[in-house]
Scaffold this active site. Structure first.
Site, mmCIF file in Angstrom:
data_model
loop_
_atom_site.group_PDB
_atom_site.id
_atom_site.type_symbol
_atom_site.label_atom_id
_atom_site.label_comp_id
_atom_site.label_asym_id
_atom_site.label_seq_id
_atom_site.Cartn_x
_atom_site.Cartn_y
_atom_site.Cartn_z
ATOM 1 N N HIS A 118 0.830 -1.403 -0.027
ATOM 2 C CA HIS A 118 -0.016 0.218 -0.094
ATOM 3 C C HIS A 118 0.815 1.320 0.191
ATOM 4 C CE1 HIS A 118 -4.160 -1.598 0.681
ATOM 5 N NE2 HIS A 118 -3.842 -2.588 1.305
ATOM 6 N N ASP A 125 -7.750 -2.383 -1.501
ATOM 7 C CA ASP A 125 -8.549 -3.023 -0.897
ATOM 8 C C ASP A 125 -9.766 -2.611 -1.464
ATOM 9 O OD1 ASP A 125 -6.507 -4.159 1.014
ATOM 10 O OD2 ASP A 125 -6.911 -2.078 2.268
ATOM 11 N N GLU A 184 -6.383 -12.207 3.252
ATOM 12 C CA GLU A 184 -7.484 -11.271 3.197
ATOM 13 C C GLU A 184 -8.345 -11.137 1.719
ATOM 14 O OE1 GLU A 184 -5.249 -7.699 3.902
ATOM 15 O OE2 GLU A 184 -5.154 -7.976 5.926
ATOM 16 N N HIS A 187 -8.072 -7.855 -0.424
ATOM 17 C CA HIS A 187 -6.422 -7.215 -0.570
ATOM 18 C C HIS A 187 -6.023 -7.759 -1.902
ATOM 19 C CE1 HIS A 187 -2.662 -5.615 0.789
ATOM 20 N NE2 HIS A 187 -2.001 -6.762 -0.037
HETATM 21 ZN ZN LIG Z 1 -4.904 -4.128 1.768
#
Ligand SMILES: [Zn+2]
Length: 204
Positions: A118, A125, A184, A187
């Site tokens: 990021h 995300d 996740e 992500h």
């Molecule tokens: Zn993320």
């Protein structure tokens, strides 16, 4: 035939290296390139795992290369009357230090010493929304749910939830060329961005 495939491989390689020289690492405003994308930066609210408002803008930045790929995914979704909703994109490295202080588990929050993708404008995300109503499609967990149920392979979920998670994954990976992240479901990584510099540019 072998020669033809060698030529195609070479052309693909040239186009990839060519795009690397045309500012693909430059941070750009996602909304300017994809006007109908929904932006809901959770770190610009207190509705996140830190319970603190960490950003001072709702404008989402990402590397230009990643945004171009996202635009292709959004085009594909639009035909199904669906779209993307982005919860986070580029994140200043200072914020990464703050997050890791609060939640020092590198499965869910990248160690700021190494940096997060990021921080390179190379991770995003996101989830899916109905483009007409703006409502989010049902997914396995809320954003930043730190547990098993957030993993890509998590079973024991209603079939429509699994189908939505898989639709997002299929489009991001197969159409957009992003990589998914096992821990996740929200992500995604823009692979060439692993070479991009860690940034601490503050958004205002
Ligand atoms: Zn993320």
């Amino acid at each position: 035939m072998k020669q033809l495939s060698a030529v195609i491989t070479l052309l693909v390689a040239l186009s990839v290296s060519g795009s690397a020289q045309t500012g693909e690492r430059e941070l750009v405003n996602v909304r300017e390139l994809i006007p109908d994308i929904v932006i809901d930066l959770k770190y610009n609210t207190t509705d996140n795992f830190t319970h603190q408002k960490l950003y001072s803008t709702d404008e989402c930045l990402l590397s230009a290369g990643a945004v171009r790929r996202l635009a292709v995914v959004q085009d594909s979704l639009r035909r199904r009357r669906l779209g993307l909703k982005v919860w986070d994109g580029y994140r200043p490295r200072t914020i990464q230090f703050l997050m890791f202080d609060i939640y020092p588990d590198s499965n869910f929050v990248a160690d700021p010493k190494r940096g997060s993708l990021h921080n390179r404008g190379a991770a995003v995300d996101l989830t899916l929304v109905d483009l007409v109503t703006g409502r989010e499609l049902r997914m396995p967990t809320p954003f930043d749910f730190f547990g098993e149920a957030a993993s890509q392979g998590s079973p024991n979920l209603p079939p429509d939830v699994i189908a939505n998670r898989e639709l997002l994954q299929r489009l991001m990976v197969d159409v957009g060329g992003f990589e998914s992240y096992e821990a996740e479901w929200w992500h995604y990584v823009y692979p060439p961005g692993r070479r991009f510099p860690l940034c601490d540019f503050q958004m205002r």
